[in-house]
Design a protein around this motif. Structure first.
Motif, PDB file in Angstrom:
ATOM      1  N   UNK A 140      -4.544   3.269 -12.932  1.00  0.00           N
ATOM      2  CA  UNK A 140      -4.158   4.424 -12.117  1.00  0.00           C
ATOM      3  C   UNK A 140      -2.774   4.208 -11.523  1.00  0.00           C
ATOM      4  N   UNK A 141      -1.928   5.254 -11.599  1.00  0.00           N
ATOM      5  CA  UNK A 141      -0.599   5.191 -10.972  1.00  0.00           C
ATOM      6  C   UNK A 141      -0.704   5.723  -9.554  1.00  0.00           C
ATOM      7  N   UNK A 142      -0.188   4.939  -8.614  1.00  0.00           N
ATOM      8  CA  UNK A 142      -0.260   5.318  -7.205  1.00  0.00           C
ATOM      9  C   UNK A 142       1.004   6.090  -6.822  1.00  0.00           C
ATOM     10  N   UNK A 143       0.786   7.250  -6.210  1.00  0.00           N
ATOM     11  CA  UNK A 143       1.901   8.086  -5.744  1.00  0.00           C
ATOM     12  C   UNK A 143       1.719   8.391  -4.259  1.00  0.00           C
ATOM     13  N   UNK A 144       2.737   9.032  -3.670  1.00  0.00           N
ATOM     14  CA  UNK A 144       2.626   9.455  -2.281  1.00  0.00           C
ATOM     15  C   UNK A 144       3.308   8.520  -1.317  1.00  0.00           C
ATOM     16  N   UNK A 145       3.088   8.799  -0.020  1.00  0.00           N
ATOM     17  CA  UNK A 145       3.741   8.063   1.048  1.00  0.00           C
ATOM     18  C   UNK A 145       2.849   6.896   1.488  1.00  0.00           C
ATOM     19  N   UNK A 146       2.903   5.814   0.722  1.00  0.00           N
ATOM     20  CA  UNK A 146       2.098   4.629   1.051  1.00  0.00           C
ATOM     21  C   UNK A 146       2.762   3.401   0.426  1.00  0.00           C
ATOM     22  N   UNK A 169       4.377   3.848  -6.546  1.00  0.00           N
ATOM     23  CA  UNK A 169       5.225   3.341  -7.628  1.00  0.00           C
ATOM     24  C   UNK A 169       4.585   2.217  -8.406  1.00  0.00           C
ATOM     25  N   UNK A 170       3.352   1.878  -8.043  1.00  0.00           N
ATOM     26  CA  UNK A 170       2.642   0.807  -8.765  1.00  0.00           C
ATOM     27  C   UNK A 170       1.527   1.394  -9.623  1.00  0.00           C
ATOM     28  N   UNK A 171       1.117   0.627 -10.632  1.00  0.00           N
ATOM     29  CA  UNK A 171      -0.054   0.965 -11.439  1.00  0.00           C
ATOM     30  C   UNK A 171      -1.086  -0.114 -11.224  1.00  0.00           C
ATOM     31  N   UNK A 182       7.374  -0.017 -10.493  1.00  0.00           N
ATOM     32  CA  UNK A 182       8.726   0.506 -10.667  1.00  0.00           C
ATOM     33  C   UNK A 182       9.664  -0.240  -9.723  1.00  0.00           C
ATOM     34  N   UNK A 183      10.757  -0.752 -10.251  1.00  0.00           N
ATOM     35  CA  UNK A 183      11.660  -1.591  -9.441  1.00  0.00           C
ATOM     36  C   UNK A 183      12.320  -0.832  -8.296  1.00  0.00           C
ATOM     37  N   UNK A 184      12.325   0.473  -8.368  1.00  0.00           N
ATOM     38  CA  UNK A 184      12.963   1.260  -7.308  1.00  0.00           C
ATOM     39  C   UNK A 184      11.924   1.940  -6.421  1.00  0.00           C
ATOM     40  N   UNK A 185      10.696   1.473  -6.488  1.00  0.00           N
ATOM     41  CA  UNK A 185       9.609   2.112  -5.753  1.00  0.00           C
ATOM     42  C   UNK A 185       9.400   1.470  -4.382  1.00  0.00           C
ATOM     43  N   UNK A 186       8.575   2.150  -3.609  1.00  0.00           N
ATOM     44  CA  UNK A 186       8.247   1.634  -2.286  1.00  0.00           C
ATOM     45  C   UNK A 186       7.430   0.339  -2.395  1.00  0.00           C
ATOM     46  N   UNK A 233      -8.816   4.384   0.899  1.00  0.00           N
ATOM     47  CA  UNK A 233      -8.153   3.802   2.066  1.00  0.00           C
ATOM     48  C   UNK A 233      -6.747   4.363   2.242  1.00  0.00           C
ATOM     49  N   UNK A 234      -6.011   4.548   1.156  1.00  0.00           N
ATOM     50  CA  UNK A 234      -4.626   5.021   1.237  1.00  0.00           C
ATOM     51  C   UNK A 234      -4.544   6.443   1.778  1.00  0.00           C
ATOM     52  N   UNK A 235      -5.579   7.231   1.543  1.00  0.00           N
ATOM     53  CA  UNK A 235      -5.570   8.627   2.003  1.00  0.00           C
ATOM     54  C   UNK A 235      -5.794   8.755   3.505  1.00  0.00           C
ATOM     55  N   UNK A 236      -6.405   7.751   4.121  1.00  0.00           N
ATOM     56  CA  UNK A 236      -6.848   7.897   5.511  1.00  0.00           C
ATOM     57  C   UNK A 236      -5.919   7.279   6.543  1.00  0.00           C
ATOM     58  N   UNK A 237      -4.863   6.573   6.143  1.00  0.00           N
ATOM     59  CA  UNK A 237      -4.074   5.790   7.096  1.00  0.00           C
ATOM     60  C   UNK A 237      -2.575   6.047   6.982  1.00  0.00           C
ATOM     61  N   UNK A 238      -1.902   5.769   8.091  1.00  0.00           N
ATOM     62  CA  UNK A 238      -0.440   5.790   8.129  1.00  0.00           C
ATOM     63  C   UNK A 238       0.127   4.388   8.313  1.00  0.00           C
ATOM     64  N   UNK A 239      -0.669   3.497   8.876  1.00  0.00           N
ATOM     65  CA  UNK A 239      -0.281   2.094   9.044  1.00  0.00           C
ATOM     66  C   UNK A 239      -1.178   1.243   8.150  1.00  0.00           C
TER      67      UNK A 239
END
Length: 475
Positions: free
Chosen positions: A378-384, A388-390, A419-423, A452-458
């Motif tokens: 799975x490729x991870x997207x969004x603000x976390x 940029x990782x799979x 991805x080398x330019x990813x978060x 877990x990634x959907x529920x948090x900002x920290x």
């Protein structure tokens, strides 16, 4: 008085005759020994053996692309124009040449060599001892064993080849010959003996089980033949122990039985499918044997059994001591892994196990490492921080594929690529990291990470990299 004198003269004469006869016989025996020694020396010539075997040992020439290293600032648009104006950027790869050796193993033109000889090669050329040259195609490469199989096509239908020996029949002290192309000077033959068998800790490939020889092996010999006095292939010369780069009498060869398993894979399906026992253990020694209260001092104490493995299904239990594999003694985990690696999927084998002081024979069918659960890449997207990782679900099958410990990493979530330019990259995460917890919540599957990634900002991420555990906090 005269009679006594005659008697003394007769005795003295008889003694002289006996002494002369003994001296004569001794000289004859000495002469006979000299003749026997000269005959023996003549028999020790390997010229006929070399004449028959050497034509099947080939030189391998490769061309590889060597990428030029540019500063990472070239990728930044702000600095790119400045650097290109003052520091010319190197464009295009540099072509490098390298050489090694290989062995033709059948009349169809299959050649076995080391994987490191042909790794990343754009072009492979094979040169025979009769000066014929062929372009070779790569059939199969296996970094785990450092072996590769090439193929050449010959219209004349005549190719010399070497038959494989059974490396299990080799003994320490057997005379062997090493044939290859050291330093590119041309085909060279050196002789020696087998110094040791089942050498581990060589640091090459995943299967640490090598033939050690004092026959001189030098750079360029890699992929060449180690042959027996019967002219059969005992192993593929692979490495040397040296602080100078030259031979000091400690060389290592991959056993012919391992070579045979790679050839079988190359000439059948073209892919490697290895069996997997799914057990871990530690070798017996006197101290451990005394603690266990047993007399046996050689074997493998089982300390881990994977529940979906063939070992588990056959009844292998934690605490069992594996003594032999098809009647061949097992001394440590490397010797067991080697025996498994040269076996075939579907093959039935017999393990001799010591259980509660009694020897037990266990029949076991070899199967591949299971993919439980499915990898679900799975490729991870969004603000976390994983953006940029799979990522993928770990399983014994995926762990084997990635050449990591398939028992330790039989479950969990692993980062496959970034991805080398990813978060994720800028957060210092890397491919191969195994995520164990996010915000103190255990991570077992990819679906756990998504939740877990959907529920948090920290985030606080705990992950394994090699043998170390790391804690990453992002706010």
């Amino acid at each position: 008085m005269e009679k006594n004198s005659n008697f003394i003269i007769l005795v003295f004469s008889t003694l002289l005759i006996l002494i002369n006869s003994f001296t004569f016989i001794s000289s004859l025996k000495a002469h006979e020994i000299e003749i026997d020694q000269s005959v023996l020396l003549k028999k020790l010539s390997f010229s006929k053996l070399v004449k028959e075997a050497a034509p099947a040992v080939v030189n391998i020439f490769t061309k590889k692309d060597q990428q030029n290293q540019n500063s990472p600032l070239f990728s930044d648009p702000f600095f790119k124009k400045f650097f290109e104006e003052f520091i010319p950027r190197q464009r295009g790869p540099k072509i490098t040449n390298s050489l090694g050796s290989g062995v033709i193993v059948d009349k169809k033109g299959y050649i076995i060599t080391n994987n490191h000889v042909i790794r990343d090669a754009k072009k492979i050329t094979v040169s025979l001892s009769d000066k014929r040259e062929f372009d070779a195609s790569l059939v199969l490469a296996d970094p785990k064993t450092d072996l590769a199989v090439l193929k050449i096509e010959d219209d004349s239908k005549y190719l010399p080849y070497i038959n494989l020996a059974d490396s299990d029949t080799l003994k320490v002290g057997d005379v062997v010959l090493a044939i290859g192309n050291p330093f590119g000077v041309g085909q060279t033959v050196t002789s020696g003996i087998i110094s040791a068998l089942a050498r581990t800790r060589v640091g090459i490939g995943n299967y640490q089980f090598f033939i050690q020889t004092d026959a001189a092996i030098n750079p360029g010999n890699s992929g060449g033949a180690l042959i027996t006095t019967e002219g059969k292939l005992a192993g593929i010369n692979t490495a040397i122990y040296s602080k100078t780069g030259g031979s000091i009498g400690i060389g290592f060869a991959i056993p012919s039985n391992m070579v045979a398993s790679i050839i079988r894979a190359a000439t059948s399906k073209g892919v490697i499918e290895r069996p997997w026992l799914g057990i871990g253990g530690k070798p017996l020694d006197k101290t451990l044997s005394n603690q266990l209260g047993i007399e046996e001092t050689q074997g493998l104490l089982v300390d881990n059994v994977y529940p979906h493995s063939s070992s588990y299904k056959a009844g292998i239990k934690k605490g069992d001591i594996i003594l032999s594999f098809n009647d061949i003694p097992i001394v440590d985990i490397s010797s067991l892994f080697y025996r498994v690696a040269i076996s075939n999927i579907g093959e039935k084998i017999k393990l001799k196990v010591l259980r509660k002081g009694e020897a037990v024979l266990i029949d076991l069918k070899m199967i591949a490492a299971p993919e439980i659960p499915k990898r679900n890449i799975t490729e991870i997207k969004g603000d976390n921080p994983l953006s940029g990782s799979r990522i993928a679900n770990l399983s014994p099958a995926l762990a084997e594929e990635l050449s990591i410990d398939s028992l330790k990493y039989s479950k969990g979530v692993i980062i496959i690529s970034i991805n080398r330019f990813s978060r994720a990259y800028h957060a210092s995460l890397r491919p191969g990291d195994v995520i164990t917890k996010i915000n103190e919540i255990n991570v077992i599957k990819v679906s756990d990470v998504i939740k877990v990634l959907k529920k948090n900002d920290n985030w606080t991420i705990i992950f394994l990299r090699g043998e170390r555990e790391y804690r990453l906090t992002i706010r």
